[in-house]
Write an enzyme that holds these catalytic residues in place. Structure first.
Site, short mmCIF file in Angstrom:
data_model
loop_
_atom_site.label_atom_id
_atom_site.label_comp_id
_atom_site.label_asym_id
_atom_site.label_seq_id
_atom_site.Cartn_x
_atom_site.Cartn_y
_atom_site.Cartn_z
N PRO A 55 1.11 -1.14 0.48
CG PRO A 55 0.18 -0.85 2.09
CD PRO A 55 0.85 -2.12 1.55
CG ASP A 60 5.35 -1.46 2.47
OD1 ASP A 60 3.74 -1.20 2.85
OD2 ASP A 60 5.25 -2.26 2.00
CG HIS A 61 0.80 3.87 5.31
ND1 HIS A 61 0.90 4.55 6.33
CD2 HIS A 61 -0.92 4.44 4.68
CE1 HIS A 61 0.53 5.05 6.74
NE2 HIS A 61 -0.46 5.54 6.18
NE ARG A 62 3.14 -4.24 2.91
CZ ARG A 62 3.28 -5.40 2.10
NH1 ARG A 62 2.80 -6.31 2.15
NH2 ARG A 62 4.42 -4.97 1.63
CB VAL A 116 6.67 4.59 6.60
CG1 VAL A 116 7.34 5.60 6.85
CG2 VAL A 116 8.35 3.17 6.12
#
Length: 461
Positions: free
Chosen positions: A255, A431-433, A435
């Site tokens: 994501p 990567d929003h998983r 960060v």
């Protein structure tokens, strides 16, 4: 190993990367009859990651090249054979398909027919009539006494040499073409039966296929324009194929979040000009990208959790205590992203030297597969194309990528007054998983702060 196998050694396509399955032969550097020595580069190949030179591991005389330039070959397939004892006698002809066992003798081949190389050239079975086996219960005629000459029984007709009239037009023979040429014709949408061959023995060559593409098709009567006549189709392979797959994997697995900041880099541009005069950096590539790279490395040092990867199989986050800094590089073969190993441990001169080597090697097309694996974060310099910024996609397995936009002279409020200043826009995708917004914002803000006031490199680095 037999004596022949000991003498005629085969060099097979090696796995020059990590788990690569195929490579394209770009250029042969030797020809049959050439002498080669152990360690000599015999060809250049392109894998899904880079162009690589292949050295041969034995000495001798080249006996046979198994594939044309442009052919895509699976790892483990023999590509060249070498006579390692050329003084032992005359070398046998390149191997041809074995004759069928327990069958009547095959028809005679016409003079001038060329032998087929192993895994190379037109298959004999495609142009030679299969001999008949004896029918069950048939009796062989008894031997006869000598008698006066008489007209012989009609013999099985000898198949004429394939030519334009039998190459899929007025006859029924299958067009003769080597496998790489067949693949080229298929990729370009060309029917081999419509091509007039110019190669020896009626074989269709790559030039024949390209000529068929370029030649205007003769139409018996006026027809509406065909869209395909104004289109070009190019096989997706090599670096572009790998890049496309990596980007699809990245876009649909991680994501993405992208944040932007516009920053006054006037002081950074002045520092670049000063560093170009520094004797310690003489002969090295000193440009704004060098200071952007150093700023990102300092920002990662201040926010180390951004340097991580997501392990889907084990459902773990892998934090890394090293930074392999990727630099996106445009090359004639497509976009590649080699990385500088342990970039965080390098001084500014060492980083400048590494950047210089990386760029020159990439432009020459000699980046090794190892240089393009193991990256942790990446910088893409879209500013060299005059682009302000973008929303870059992550390289698979990495946590962040920084886009560095064009530096332009713009009106800017500086010390309470509007003045012309050197300004750029940075974009950080992550990567929003791994960060969250806070961490990503801190990294981007630190990079911007350093580029606005590069003296912070001394105090923060």
């Amino acid at each position: 190993m037999t004596a022949v196998e000991q003498r005629f050694r085969e060099f097979k396509m090696p796995d020059v990367g990590e788990g690569l399955t195929e490579a394209e032969i770009l250029k042969w550097l030797v020809a049959p009859g050439d002498t080669v020595t152990d360690g000599q580069v015999v060809c250049e190949v392109e894998t899904a990651k880079a162009a690589v030179e292949l050295p041969i591991p034995f000495t001798g005389v080249v006996h046979e090249l198994r594939f044309d330039e442009g052919a895509t070959v699976d790892v483990g397939t023999a590509i060249i054979s070498v006579d390692t004892d050329p003084g032992a006698g005359e070398a046998p002809a390149p191997a041809a398909a074995p004759e069928p066992a327990a069958e009547a003798p095959a028809e005679a081949e016409p003079e001038g027919r060329q032998a087929n190389l192993v895994g190379y050239g037109a298959a004999p079975s495609s142009t030679k009539r299969r001999p008949r086996k004896a029918q069950p219960g048939a009796q062989r005629p008894a031997a006869e006494a000598p008698r006066a000459p008489a007209p012989a029984a009609p013999a099985a007709p000898v198949r004429p040499e394939p030519g334009p009239d039998l190459n899929g037009r007025t006859g029924t023979a299958r067009p003769l073409a080597k496998p790489p040429v067949r693949k080229l014709a298929k990729d370009l949408g060309i029917d081999l039966a419509t091509i007039t061959p110019t190669g020896p023995g009626g074989i269709i060559t790559r030039e024949d296929v390209h000529a068929a593409v370029e030649a205007p098709a003769a139409a018996p009567e006026p027809a509406a324009p065909v869209a395909g006549a104004r289109e070009r189709r190019v096989p997706v392979k090599g670096v572009r194929k790998a890049t496309a797959q990596a980007m699809v994997d990245s876009a649909f697995s991680a994501p993405h979040v992208t944040e932007f900041v516009t920053v006054d880099v006037t002081r950074t541009m002045k520092l670049v000009a000063d560093l170009k005069q520094d004797p310690e950096l003489a002969g090295l590539r000193v440009n704004p990208l060098l200071l952007v790279a150093k700023a990102l490395l300092v920002a990662i040092k201040r926010n180390p959790d951004v340097n991580a990867s997501w392990d889907e199989e084990n459902q773990e986050i892998v934090y890394k205590d090293y930074v392999n800094l990727g630099i996106a590089a445009a090359t004639p073969r497509g976009l590649i992203v080699p990385n500088i190993k342990d970039a965080d441990a390098k001084t500014l001169p060492q980083l400048a030297e590494a950047l210089s080597d990386l760029v020159s090697t990439a432009r020459e097309g000699k980046t090794s597969p190892a240089a393009m694996t193991g990256g942790t974060v990446t910088i893409t310099n879209v500013g060299v194309f005059g682009i302000d910024t973008g929303t870059p996609l992550l390289n698979p397995g990495e946590s962040a990528i920084l886009a560095f936009g064009a530096v332009k002279l713009q009106p800017w409020v500086h010390k309470g007054e509007v003045k012309p200043r050197q300004v750029t826009t940075l974009a950080l995708s992550f990567d929003h998983r791994l960060v969250d917004g806070e961490l990503g914002s801190k990294v981007l803000a630190d990079v911007a702060a350093i580029l606005e006031r590069p003296k912070r490199l001394i105090t923060w680095g």
